[in-house]
Design an enzyme around this catalytic site. Structure first.
Site, PDB file in Angstrom:
ATOM      1  N   GLU A  71      45.477  34.870  36.906  1.00 12.75           N
ATOM      2  CA  GLU A  71      44.254  34.552  36.125  1.00 12.75           C
ATOM      3  C   GLU A  71      42.847  34.934  36.545  1.00 12.75           C
ATOM      4  O   GLU A  71      41.782  35.451  35.586  1.00 12.75           O
ATOM      5  CB  GLU A  71      44.162  32.969  35.905  1.00 12.75           C
ATOM      6  CG  GLU A  71      42.917  32.240  34.880  1.00 12.75           C
ATOM      7  CD  GLU A  71      42.850  32.742  33.733  1.00 12.75           C
ATOM      8  OE1 GLU A  71      41.744  32.968  32.904  1.00 12.75           O
ATOM      9  OE2 GLU A  71      43.977  33.544  33.173  1.00 12.75           O
ATOM     10  N   HIS A  73      42.472  37.987  37.751  1.00  9.99           N
ATOM     11  CA  HIS A  73      42.225  39.443  37.390  1.00  9.99           C
ATOM     12  C   HIS A  73      41.855  39.192  35.781  1.00  9.99           C
ATOM     13  O   HIS A  73      41.240  40.033  35.357  1.00  9.99           O
ATOM     14  CB  HIS A  73      43.574  40.036  37.500  1.00  9.99           C
ATOM     15  CG  HIS A  73      43.954  40.150  39.239  1.00  9.99           C
ATOM     16  ND1 HIS A  73      44.730  39.426  39.914  1.00  9.99           N
ATOM     17  CD2 HIS A  73      43.313  40.941  39.852  1.00  9.99           C
ATOM     18  CE1 HIS A  73      44.908  39.837  40.976  1.00  9.99           C
ATOM     19  NE2 HIS A  73      44.049  40.766  41.347  1.00  9.99           N
ATOM     20  N   GLY A 187      35.688  41.061  41.664  1.00  7.07           N
ATOM     21  CA  GLY A 187      35.538  39.866  41.940  1.00  7.07           C
ATOM     22  C   GLY A 187      34.524  39.315  43.249  1.00  7.07           C
ATOM     23  O   GLY A 187      34.710  40.000  44.092  1.00  7.07           O
ATOM     24  N   ASP A 190      35.884  38.421  46.979  1.00  4.29           N
ATOM     25  CA  ASP A 190      35.868  39.333  48.136  1.00  4.29           C
ATOM     26  C   ASP A 190      34.479  39.797  48.051  1.00  4.29           C
ATOM     27  O   ASP A 190      33.861  41.173  47.863  1.00  4.29           O
ATOM     28  CB  ASP A 190      36.695  40.523  47.655  1.00  4.29           C
ATOM     29  CG  ASP A 190      38.099  40.119  47.841  1.00  4.29           C
ATOM     30  OD1 ASP A 190      38.545  39.368  48.795  1.00  4.29           O
ATOM     31  OD2 ASP A 190      38.801  40.373  46.637  1.00  4.29           O
TER      32      ASP A 190
END
Length: 433
Positions: A71, A73, A187, A190
């Site tokens: 989810e 990604h 994201g 990271d």
């Protein structure tokens, strides 16, 4: 790229679609280029086939992954689709990059679930999935020339995983050249990866806009990660300490900033009120007034209380069974990932990395310091503060920071600052979200 922008948390997979493929699977001859059987999303395996994809009238967005999509990604892909609109094009890359795995890391067991990945990407709005082999990305073996991440690449994740970000930037640069996007989405889980990629794009003049997408979490707060599937049920419970520590720091900072806002409105009169209330036996009201007086008289110390609140949770988690083994807890400037001082004002990243069992997890949260403070007057501004009242930029990432307030418009009090109020940091599962 690190393992993934964000990821899910089922236990060890039991169906064949979630099993790790053999090590040499990425170097086997790729299947012919195909369209997904139930969706117009196209699956391509070679750079030549990727170049043959017709460009649409709108912008092209790329979402880079290492597969095992979930989810988190899907959120990136949906964000890309919204950004480019129906006339644009969304390309998802799936490639387990060997350059960013160090000795003893989990390249061997990293999940490879291409069929499921294509299905998820199609459902989220991708037009194409580019899933090259290692030979396609690195013809002739590992490249002799790589991109160096510089000083930022040696800190935190870079210190724990030497050479990791050099591998990340090398493959990101290659994939940006191959996919030729107008925008690329990554994201925020990271955070350091996002920072070094943004820096590379700016420093090396890549004609692409880098966009960060907020971290996706489970209902209990655990950040989605492809590595979560390796956690046993007890390990997953311990792993909740990562997000709980970040939330504890956020909540403690919010209380600190609210206290400073009150202190700014009442000033040092709160200390006299505290003493008067204590004399009347109004202990709770006296304690509250004492805390306000302490905030009014003392220097800014938001970073220190945030660190302390997070560390208390992680120290409790180290005593759990199974225990959490801390790699680092760092409160850093988002422009260069160096530790911030206690007098810092502006946005910062609180980042944590730890092992639970054999699984290494990372997480972070963004905090803003100085939200409850008043600005110094023009006559007392620090010389580095712009005279138009705006804040100063802190590096190429576009984050803002203000300089510490060196003096106030009112004379410094002659009395000593009251002792700090007691704090009661919560345990690893006790922090509110």
């Amino acid at each position: 790229m690190t393992s993934s922008p964000q990821s899910p948390d089922p236990a060890e997979p039991t169906d064949a679609s979630c099993q790790t493929q053999p090590m040499d699977a990425s170097r086997q001859a790729p299947p012919p280029e195909t369209a997904h059987p139930t969706d117009p999303t196209r699956l391509v395996h070679t750079a030549a086939a990727l170049r043959e994809l017709p460009r649409r009238a709108g912008a092209r967005a790329v979402v880079m992954t290492m597969g095992a999509l979930h989810e988190g990604h899907a959120t990136l892909i949906r964000a890309a689709r919204r950004r480019v609109g129906p006339q644009g094009q969304v390309v998802v890359t799936v490639f387990v990059n060997p350059l960013q795995f160090g000795a003893g890391e989990d390249l061997d067991r990293y999940p490879r679930t291409l069929d499921a990945d294509v299905e998820l990407a199609a459902a989220a709005g991708a037009d194409a999935v580019f899933a090259p082999s290692a030979d396609e990305v690195y013809p002739g073996g590992e490249p002799q020339i790589r991109i160096a991440a510089g000083p930022m690449g040696t800190l935190l994740e870079g210190a724990s995983r030497p050479g990791h970000f050099d591998g990340v930037l090398t493959v990101v640069a290659k994939l940006l050249h191959l996919t030729a996007p107008d925008i690329a989405l990554y994201g925020q889980k990271d955070a350091q990866q996002l920072a070094v990629i943004s820096r590379m794009a700016a420093d090396l003049n890549f004609p692409v806009e880098i966009i960060g997408v907020p971290t996706v979490r489970e209902e209990d707060g655990l950040a989605l990660s492809s590595r979560n599937r390796y956690l046993s049920a007890p390990e997953r419970t311990t792993a909740l300490a990562l997000s709980a520590a970040l939330f504890a720091a956020r909540d403690r900072l919010a209380a600190e900033e609210a206290l400073r806002a009150r202190a700014a409105s009442v000033g040092h009169a709160a200390q006299h009120r505290s003493a008067a209330l204590a004399a009347l036996g109004e202990d709770r009201a006296a304690a509250d007034a004492h805390a306000v007086a302490y905030a009014a008289a003392g220097p800014p110390h938001g970073p220190s209380v945030a660190r302390a609140a997070a560390r208390a949770v992680l120290e409790d988690a180290a005593r759990l069974d199974p225990p959490l083994t801390l790699d680092y807890l760092a409160l850093v400037d988002p422009s260069d990932f160096t530790e911030i001082p206690d007098a810092y004002e502006g946005e910062a990243v609180l980042a944590v990395a730890a092992k639970v069992g054999t699984t290494r997890l990372i997480d972070n949260i963004r905090l803003v310091f100085g939200a409850g403070r008043t600005r110094p007057s023009t006559a007392h501004r620090d010389s580095t503060t712009p005279q138009d009242g705006t804040t100063a930029h802190a590096g190429a990432t576009g984050q803002h920071r203000t300089t510490p307030q060196e003096s106030r418009t009112t004379p410094a009090p002659t009395h000593t600052a009251p002792t700090p109020p007691p704090t009661t940091p919560q345990g690893p599962l006790g922090a509110t979200r």
